[in-house]
Design a protein around this motif. Structure first.
Motif, mmCIF file in Angstrom:
data_model
loop_
_atom_site.group_PDB
_atom_site.id
_atom_site.type_symbol
_atom_site.label_atom_id
_atom_site.label_comp_id
_atom_site.label_asym_id
_atom_site.label_seq_id
_atom_site.Cartn_x
_atom_site.Cartn_y
_atom_site.Cartn_z
ATOM 1 N N ILE A 35 -30.969 -7.484 16.623
ATOM 2 C CA ILE A 35 -30.482 -8.701 16.934
ATOM 3 C C ILE A 35 -28.960 -8.997 16.725
ATOM 4 O O ILE A 35 -28.341 -9.436 17.569
ATOM 5 N N ALA A 36 -28.657 -8.082 15.800
ATOM 6 C CA ALA A 36 -27.089 -8.013 15.367
ATOM 7 C C ALA A 36 -26.332 -7.476 16.639
ATOM 8 O O ALA A 36 -25.053 -7.969 17.366
ATOM 9 N N TYR A 37 -27.067 -6.389 17.265
ATOM 10 C CA TYR A 37 -26.261 -5.693 18.615
ATOM 11 C C TYR A 37 -26.439 -6.670 19.652
ATOM 12 O O TYR A 37 -25.421 -6.798 20.553
ATOM 13 N N LEU A 38 -27.496 -7.351 19.846
ATOM 14 C CA LEU A 38 -27.450 -8.477 20.950
ATOM 15 C C LEU A 38 -26.595 -9.314 21.040
ATOM 16 O O LEU A 38 -26.207 -10.001 21.912
ATOM 17 N N ASN A 39 -26.322 -9.605 19.665
ATOM 18 C CA ASN A 39 -25.354 -10.856 19.698
ATOM 19 C C ASN A 39 -23.818 -10.448 19.490
ATOM 20 O O ASN A 39 -22.972 -11.253 19.718
ATOM 21 N N THR A 40 -23.642 -9.100 19.140
ATOM 22 C CA THR A 40 -22.330 -8.927 18.962
ATOM 23 C C THR A 40 -21.723 -7.697 19.911
ATOM 24 O O THR A 40 -20.530 -7.543 20.219
ATOM 25 N N VAL A 112 -31.189 -1.144 23.518
ATOM 26 C CA VAL A 112 -31.887 -2.227 23.027
ATOM 27 C C VAL A 112 -32.762 -3.053 23.875
ATOM 28 O O VAL A 112 -33.807 -2.913 24.163
ATOM 29 N N GLY A 113 -31.878 -4.037 24.578
ATOM 30 C CA GLY A 113 -32.517 -4.692 26.029
ATOM 31 C C GLY A 113 -33.713 -5.536 25.334
ATOM 32 O O GLY A 113 -34.109 -5.657 24.020
ATOM 33 N N THR A 114 -34.393 -5.737 26.274
ATOM 34 C CA THR A 114 -35.747 -6.495 26.164
ATOM 35 C C THR A 114 -36.683 -5.547 25.585
ATOM 36 O O THR A 114 -37.548 -5.859 24.397
ATOM 37 N N LEU A 115 -37.062 -4.337 26.160
ATOM 38 C CA LEU A 115 -37.967 -3.387 25.666
ATOM 39 C C LEU A 115 -37.676 -3.062 24.010
ATOM 40 O O LEU A 115 -38.870 -3.038 23.437
ATOM 41 N N GLY A 116 -36.569 -2.715 23.658
ATOM 42 C CA GLY A 116 -36.195 -2.247 22.376
ATOM 43 C C GLY A 116 -36.492 -3.351 21.528
ATOM 44 O O GLY A 116 -37.097 -3.090 20.228
ATOM 45 N N LEU A 117 -35.953 -4.653 21.807
ATOM 46 C CA LEU A 117 -36.278 -5.558 20.744
ATOM 47 C C LEU A 117 -37.786 -6.003 20.692
ATOM 48 O O LEU A 117 -38.128 -6.314 19.533
ATOM 49 N N ALA A 118 -38.419 -5.946 21.974
ATOM 50 C CA ALA A 118 -40.026 -6.294 21.767
ATOM 51 C C ALA A 118 -40.536 -5.086 21.062
ATOM 52 O O ALA A 118 -41.608 -5.541 20.154
#
Length: 145
Positions: A35-40, A112-118
């Protein structure tokens, strides 16, 4: 004079708690790093997540082996239904964790993307569910004294 002593215990031994503590702590930490990576977009967050997932996967693999052994030789003989569910959850968690590790080994944004987050969400939920299965209730045994 007969007295019945009642003992309450879980179907897993204390070593499960030690090994299960790693996935319960590390998978959610990896989720937070994602989540931190997706935000920063700071690449170091994916490195953190990859190492956290790797540590959780090692412990999950050992936990899966221990759970299978416990099914045949340990306390789980008295609670086979819960033991099979526990092993299934640990197995799926381990498999999803390995897939998550491969996903996080990719380069840059694709790691990360969608699959990594899921996958991180799935691993976190399964780790918490495994802990609930193992320690959410106890086996009641009556022993005549």
């Amino acid at each position: 004079m007969d007295h019945a002593a009642v003992h309450h215990r879980t179907f897993v031994n204390p070593l499960h708690a030690i090994l299960l503590a790693f996935p319960v702590a590390l998978y959610p930490a990896a989720l937070l790093a994602d989540i931190a990576y997706l935000n920063t977009a700071q690449i170091q967050w994916t490195n953190f997540a990859a190492w956290l997932i790797a540590g959780a996967d090692v412990a999950a693999g050992l936990l899966l082996a221990l759970a299978i052994l416990t099914l045949f030789f340990g306390r789980a003989r008295h609670a086979r239904g819960r033991a099979f569910l526990y092993i299934a959850v640990i197995g799926v968690m381990f498999f999803a964790g390995v897939l998550n590790a491969f996903q996080h080994a990719r380069d840059g944004w694709h790691s990360v993307g969608t699959l990594g987050l899921a996958l991180s969400i799935v691993c976190t939920v399964l780790a918490l569910f495994a802990a609930w299965i193992a320690y959410g209730s106890t086996i009641r045994e009556e022993v005549q004294t």
